[in-house]
Scaffold this motif. Structure first.
Motif, PDB file in Angstrom:
ATOM      1  N   ASP A  19       0.834  -1.212   0.000  1.00 51.19           N
ATOM      2  CA  ASP A  19       0.000   0.000   0.000  1.00 51.19           C
ATOM      3  C   ASP A  19       0.863   1.255   0.000  1.00 51.19           C
ATOM      4  OD1 ASP A  19      -2.227  -1.641   0.040  1.00 51.19           O
ATOM      5  OD2 ASP A  19      -2.657  -1.324   2.180  1.00 51.19           O
ATOM      6  N   GLU A  20       1.938   1.244   0.807  1.00 50.90           N
ATOM      7  CA  GLU A  20       2.846   2.388   0.844  1.00 50.90           C
ATOM      8  C   GLU A  20       3.494   2.601  -0.525  1.00 50.90           C
ATOM      9  OE1 GLU A  20       6.942   4.052   2.948  1.00 50.90           O
ATOM     10  OE2 GLU A  20       6.142   2.122   3.613  1.00 50.90           O
ATOM     11  N   HIS A  22       2.363   1.743  -3.473  1.00 48.43           N
ATOM     12  CA  HIS A  22       1.350   2.279  -4.389  1.00 48.43           C
ATOM     13  C   HIS A  22       1.170   3.786  -4.164  1.00 48.43           C
ATOM     14  CE1 HIS A  22      -2.199   2.447  -6.919  1.00 48.43           C
ATOM     15  NE2 HIS A  22      -2.820   3.090  -5.940  1.00 48.43           N
ATOM     16  N   TYR A  23       1.067   4.200  -2.908  1.00 46.86           N
ATOM     17  CA  TYR A  23       0.921   5.622  -2.576  1.00 46.86           C
ATOM     18  C   TYR A  23       2.132   6.422  -3.056  1.00 46.86           C
ATOM     19  CZ  TYR A  23       1.179   9.889   0.190  1.00 46.86           C
ATOM     20  OH  TYR A  23       1.332  11.198   0.580  1.00 46.86           O
ATOM     21  N   LYS A  25       4.297   5.738  -5.458  1.00 47.31           N
ATOM     22  CA  LYS A  25       4.427   5.767  -6.912  1.00 47.31           C
ATOM     23  C   LYS A  25       3.336   6.589  -7.586  1.00 47.31           C
ATOM     24  CE  LYS A  25       6.968   1.650  -8.142  1.00 47.31           C
ATOM     25  NZ  LYS A  25       6.903   0.386  -8.894  1.00 47.31           N
ATOM     26  N   THR A  26       2.183   6.667  -6.983  1.00 48.13           N
ATOM     27  CA  THR A  26       1.091   7.401  -7.623  1.00 48.13           C
ATOM     28  C   THR A  26       0.976   8.805  -7.040  1.00 48.13           C
ATOM     29  OG1 THR A  26      -0.510   6.386  -6.114  1.00 48.13           O
ATOM     30  CG2 THR A  26      -0.211   5.330  -8.246  1.00 48.13           C
ATOM     31  N   ASP A  27       0.466   8.927  -5.858  1.00 54.34           N
ATOM     32  CA  ASP A  27       0.182  10.240  -5.265  1.00 54.34           C
ATOM     33  C   ASP A  27       1.431  11.031  -4.912  1.00 54.34           C
ATOM     34  OD1 ASP A  27      -2.436   9.393  -5.457  1.00 54.34           O
ATOM     35  OD2 ASP A  27      -2.605   8.864  -3.335  1.00 54.34           O
ATOM     36  N   ARG A  28       2.308  10.451  -4.102  1.00 55.54           N
ATOM     37  CA  ARG A  28       3.454  11.196  -3.550  1.00 55.54           C
ATOM     38  C   ARG A  28       4.410  11.652  -4.644  1.00 55.54           C
ATOM     39  NH1 ARG A  28       4.603  14.702  -0.791  1.00 55.54           N
ATOM     40  NH2 ARG A  28       6.347  14.688   0.629  1.00 55.54           N
ATOM     41  N   ARG A  29       4.727  10.773  -5.571  1.00 51.71           N
ATOM     42  CA  ARG A  29       5.640  11.115  -6.661  1.00 51.71           C
ATOM     43  C   ARG A  29       5.082  12.295  -7.458  1.00 51.71           C
ATOM     44  NH1 ARG A  29       7.381   6.141 -10.278  1.00 51.71           N
ATOM     45  NH2 ARG A  29       9.263   5.942  -9.045  1.00 51.71           N
ATOM     46  N   GLN A  30       3.778  12.277  -7.727  1.00 51.75           N
ATOM     47  CA  GLN A  30       3.137  13.343  -8.493  1.00 51.75           C
ATOM     48  C   GLN A  30       3.149  14.665  -7.729  1.00 51.75           C
ATOM     49  OE1 GLN A  30       2.579  12.503 -11.572  1.00 51.75           O
ATOM     50  NE2 GLN A  30       2.107  14.614 -12.002  1.00 51.75           N
ATOM     51  N   GLU A  31       2.929  14.603  -6.398  1.00 44.64           N
ATOM     52  CA  GLU A  31       2.969  15.813  -5.563  1.00 44.64           C
ATOM     53  C   GLU A  31       4.336  16.483  -5.646  1.00 44.64           C
ATOM     54  OE1 GLU A  31       2.011  14.476  -1.619  1.00 44.64           O
ATOM     55  OE2 GLU A  31      -0.044  13.942  -2.167  1.00 44.64           O
ATOM     56  N   GLU A  34       4.925  18.220  -8.974  1.00 42.48           N
ATOM     57  CA  GLU A  34       4.209  19.510  -8.987  1.00 42.48           C
ATOM     58  C   GLU A  34       4.972  20.573  -8.201  1.00 42.48           C
ATOM     59  OE1 GLU A  34       1.575  20.527 -10.797  1.00 42.48           O
ATOM     60  OE2 GLU A  34       1.758  18.550 -11.738  1.00 42.48           O
TER      61      GLU A  34
END
Length: 158
Positions: A19-20, A22-23, A25-31, A34
């Motif tokens: 789960d970590e 996935h978070y 690679k998707t959300d945190r990396r994108q943040e 930005e």
């Protein structure tokens, strides 16, 4: 080629790492991407502390992704199905009483990857776990800690 370290963990511990990952690679990396884009807009990158901080954070996130992937890849799931239920082993919870004052403590012995003393999970590499592993309910065990030796009596294993 050196063999990679095995990471002992419960099924729940592996799921938590997945789960970590996935978070991250998707959300945190994108943040972080930005934040870098915004910081670039502030001008000269050589004197841009926001940009430097965002790049440092990106390096941290990428490093954590690599670390978690390695832990998942080398995970060894702890299974105690065929073991004596009264013997302390990896993955089990052990309750012991400190001697002579009788203070009772309970910990689950897990691999270092999912150890969290605040949640009652201690690493199999910790002094307490090393001392208790292989012993059974009713035994008195000497635990060598950095603060000195302590005597404990194992009262329950689950």
């Amino acid at each position: 080629m050196a063999t990679e370290k095995s990471y002992y963990m419960t099924k729940e511990g592996k799921k938590k790492l997945e789960d970590e990952l996935h978070y991250l690679k998707t959300d945190r990396r994108q943040e972080v991407v930005e934040r870098i884009k915004v910081a670039r807009g502030f001008g000269d990158l050589s004197e841009n502390s926001e940009y430097d901080a965002a790049k440092d954070e990106q390096a941290f996130v990428e490093s954590r992704i690599t670390q978690v992937e390695k832990m998942i890849r080398n995970a060894v799931i702890i299974e105690n199905d065929n073991e004596d239920p009264n013997i302390v082993s990896l993955g089990k919870s052990v309750t012991f009483t400190e001697l002579p004052d009788g203070e009772e403590e309970t910990y689950q012995i897990v691999g270092s990857a999912e150890a969290d003393p605040f949640e009652g999970k201690i690493s199999n590499d910790s002094p307490i776990a090393k001392s208790l592993l292989g012993h059974e309910v009713g035994e008195e065990v000497t635990v060598a800690t950095p603060g000195g030796d302590m005597q404990v009596k194992i009262t329950k294993v689950e």
